[in-house]
Design an enzyme around this catalytic site. Structure first.
Site, mmCIF file in Angstrom:
data_model
loop_
_atom_site.group_PDB
_atom_site.id
_atom_site.type_symbol
_atom_site.label_atom_id
_atom_site.label_comp_id
_atom_site.label_asym_id
_atom_site.label_seq_id
_atom_site.Cartn_x
_atom_site.Cartn_y
_atom_site.Cartn_z
ATOM 1 N N GLU A 1 -9.636 21.775 -8.515
ATOM 2 C CA GLU A 1 -9.513 20.380 -8.740
ATOM 3 C C GLU A 1 -10.135 20.375 -10.265
ATOM 4 O OE1 GLU A 1 -9.678 16.848 -9.577
ATOM 5 O OE2 GLU A 1 -9.018 17.549 -7.658
ATOM 6 N N GLN B 1 -8.712 8.540 -0.838
ATOM 7 C CA GLN B 1 -7.824 7.793 0.115
ATOM 8 C C GLN B 1 -8.364 6.502 0.401
ATOM 9 O OE1 GLN B 1 -4.910 8.986 0.300
ATOM 10 N NE2 GLN B 1 -4.970 11.122 -0.271
ATOM 11 N N CYS C 1 2.235 10.636 -3.518
ATOM 12 C CA CYS C 1 2.375 9.086 -3.473
ATOM 13 C C CYS C 1 3.277 8.640 -4.306
ATOM 14 C CB CYS C 1 0.772 8.623 -4.147
ATOM 15 S SG CYS C 1 0.467 9.103 -5.856
ATOM 16 N N CYS D 1 -0.749 -13.782 -6.581
ATOM 17 C CA CYS D 1 -1.689 -12.687 -6.680
ATOM 18 C C CYS D 1 -0.659 -11.402 -6.705
ATOM 19 C CB CYS D 1 -2.724 -12.280 -5.234
ATOM 20 S SG CYS D 1 -3.154 -10.797 -5.331
ATOM 21 N N CYS E 1 -8.227 -11.637 1.770
ATOM 22 C CA CYS E 1 -7.247 -10.680 1.278
ATOM 23 C C CYS E 1 -7.144 -9.846 2.755
ATOM 24 C CB CYS E 1 -7.871 -9.593 0.377
ATOM 25 S SG CYS E 1 -6.640 -8.317 -0.119
ATOM 26 N N ASP F 1 -1.901 17.983 -3.498
ATOM 27 C CA ASP F 1 -1.985 16.566 -3.541
ATOM 28 C C ASP F 1 -2.076 16.001 -4.853
ATOM 29 O OD1 ASP F 1 -2.056 13.843 -2.826
ATOM 30 O OD2 ASP F 1 -3.975 14.033 -1.981
ATOM 31 N N CYS G 1 -1.243 -14.485 3.853
ATOM 32 C CA CYS G 1 -2.113 -14.661 2.806
ATOM 33 C C CYS G 1 -2.036 -15.793 1.871
ATOM 34 C CB CYS G 1 -2.347 -13.408 2.115
ATOM 35 S SG CYS G 1 -3.522 -13.769 0.689
ATOM 36 N N CYS H 1 0.385 -7.725 -3.614
ATOM 37 C CA CYS H 1 1.263 -7.608 -2.430
ATOM 38 C C CYS H 1 2.620 -8.103 -2.789
ATOM 39 C CB CYS H 1 0.986 -8.233 -1.254
ATOM 40 S SG CYS H 1 -0.509 -7.508 -0.429
#
Length: 429
Positions: free
Chosen positions: A311, A264, A385, A87, A164, A359, A81, A90
């Site tokens: 939830e 997700q 995560c 940016c 991107c 999760d 990229c 990443c």
């Protein structure tokens, strides 16, 4: 191979200190993807540098801005990229695939080892670039017009993007259209966030922090949304236009997530996580799904088991309930709105379930896990995560009598330092 690098803004840099230029050798990669050089003054952190490289940097305390790579690592590759290193999206496009995968795997291994847990980490499940269906852009008004892109690394400086390689091609192709929409709605002084999801029926766009719109503009915007080929448009939590339901396929069930709500980010990653979870649950007949969201796991689990989905977010739970009502071939799914931090389930409440799936958000689920560890639930699948909070919570479960059967990393966020993982546990005592 050598080259010059654009200066990168960093929150740790003292802008008032005069930079010192020096040459260092990078020893290793840190968990945030920075190269780390051991110096007499202590560790020096250099973004975009790789182990074994000799680099010239401008030093600001413990941070070094990369000026040039004087001796490059054989593991260095050309970033795909043009915006890389400017940016902030990443961190690792310059690292070859094999060492990149090893780095991601090591993030999970190191977190597990830090808690002194006896667990082998499975090979990472790779995901290709160009598959992220969800992106959050920033829009700002500038002297020359409106800029749409991502914040620069460690700063609030906006980097307008033209490409991107991480996101789906449909999102890349839509950038000019999204920029036109931002030009109409961006806040005159502050940044506006634009959350865009590529759904089965088109783009779902939600703007947050946009300018206030009057009634005349509100009446014009549905036509604008249709012209821009959007499925749905929301502005500052107000639904402006629904051209088509922006539905997502969740294991064969169509789900319309709330505007800007959590999904997700990569469909392939969701499928991989779900496959591991379903295998972990096995033949369980009664499953409790904690932090159920829009039903990412609940609706899949309900193909073979009765599910109780819990939830805290009302909009997500409404989306799950709507999807369940219209779905076919599902076993019963009950729902409960509950804040699992303030009011976690007790060990007694878990007694009626054969398996638990959870999760939680980035902070993990410590209050809930402390009570889950006292339960007699035979099987647990923990989706995370954040390797650090996952390992912390696994240590609590192991102390409570559970054993870790497997840990599987999933590389949902390509070229970032984030990694998903699923831990599968069973009660031993």
């Amino acid at each position: 191979m050598s080259g010059d690098f654009a200066p990168v803004e960093d929150v740790a840099v003292n802008e008032h200190a005069a930079p010192v230029r020096e040459t260092v050798v990078i020893d290793r990669l840190g968990h945030l993807g920075d190269g780390i050089a051991e110096t007499p003054e202590g560790p020096l952190y250099v973004a975009f540098a790789l182990p074994g490289e000799r680099v010239t940097v401008e030093r600001h305390g413990s941070r070094g801005t990369l000026v040039s790579v004087d001796i490059a690592s054989p593991e260095r590759v050309t970033p795909p990229c043009r915006h890389f290193s400017v940016c902030g999206g990443c961190a690792l496009q310059h690292l070859a695939p094999a060492p990149y995968t090893a780095f991601k795997h090591r993030l999970v291994e190191d977190a597990i080892a830090a808690e002194r847990l006896d667990a082998t980490v499975d090979p990472i499940v790779p995901l290709p670039p160009g598959t992220r269906r969800r992106a959050t852009f920033t829009a700002r008004r500038t002297e020359t017009g409106t800029a749409l892109g991502y914040n620069g690394r460690g700063s609030h400086r906006l980097v307008a993007i033209e490409e991107c390689p991480v996101i789906e091609p449909a999102l890349v192709a839509a950038l000019p259209r999204l920029n036109r929409l931002a030009a109409r709605l961006v806040h005159p002084k502050d940044a506006t966030r634009m959350i865009v999801t590529a759904t089965d029926n088109g783009l779902d766009v939600a703007l947050v922090g946009a300018r206030r719109i009057d009634e005349a503009e509100r009446m014009r915007l549905p036509a604008v949304a249709a012209e821009l080929c959007l499925a749905r448009l929301s502005v500052n939590d107000e639904l402006i236009a629904m051209i088509r339901p922006p539905s997502l396929d969740v294991g064969g069930t169509a789900v319309v997530a709330p505007p800007g709500g959590f999904v997700q980010a990569v469909a392939g990653a969701e499928a991989a996580l779900a496959e591991i979870v379903l295998a972990a649950v096995g033949k369980a007949r009664r499953v409790c799904d904690l932090y159920a969201g829009i039903g990412t796991f609940s609706l899949r689990l309900a193909r073979t088991a009765t599910v109780h989905a819990i939830e805290g977010d009302a909009a997500a739970l409404t989306a799950l309930e709507a999807a369940r009502r219209f779905a076919k071939g599902l076993k019963p799914v009950t729902t409960e709105r509950r804040d699992l931090v303030r009011r976690p389930l007790s060990a007694k409440e878990f007694a009626r379930f054969d398996a638990v799936v959870l999760d939680p958000p980035h902070a993990g689920a410590k209050p809930q896990v402390e009570l889950l560890a006292k339960s007699v639930v035979p099987r647990i699948a923990y989706v995370s995560c954040n390797p650090s909070t996952l390992a912390r919570d696994l240590a609590i479960l192991v102390a409570g009598g559970y054993a870790i059967d497997r840990v599987v990393p999933v590389d949902q966020f390509v070229w970032s330092t984030e990694v998903e993982a699923v831990a599968v546990l069973s009660r031993r005592r």
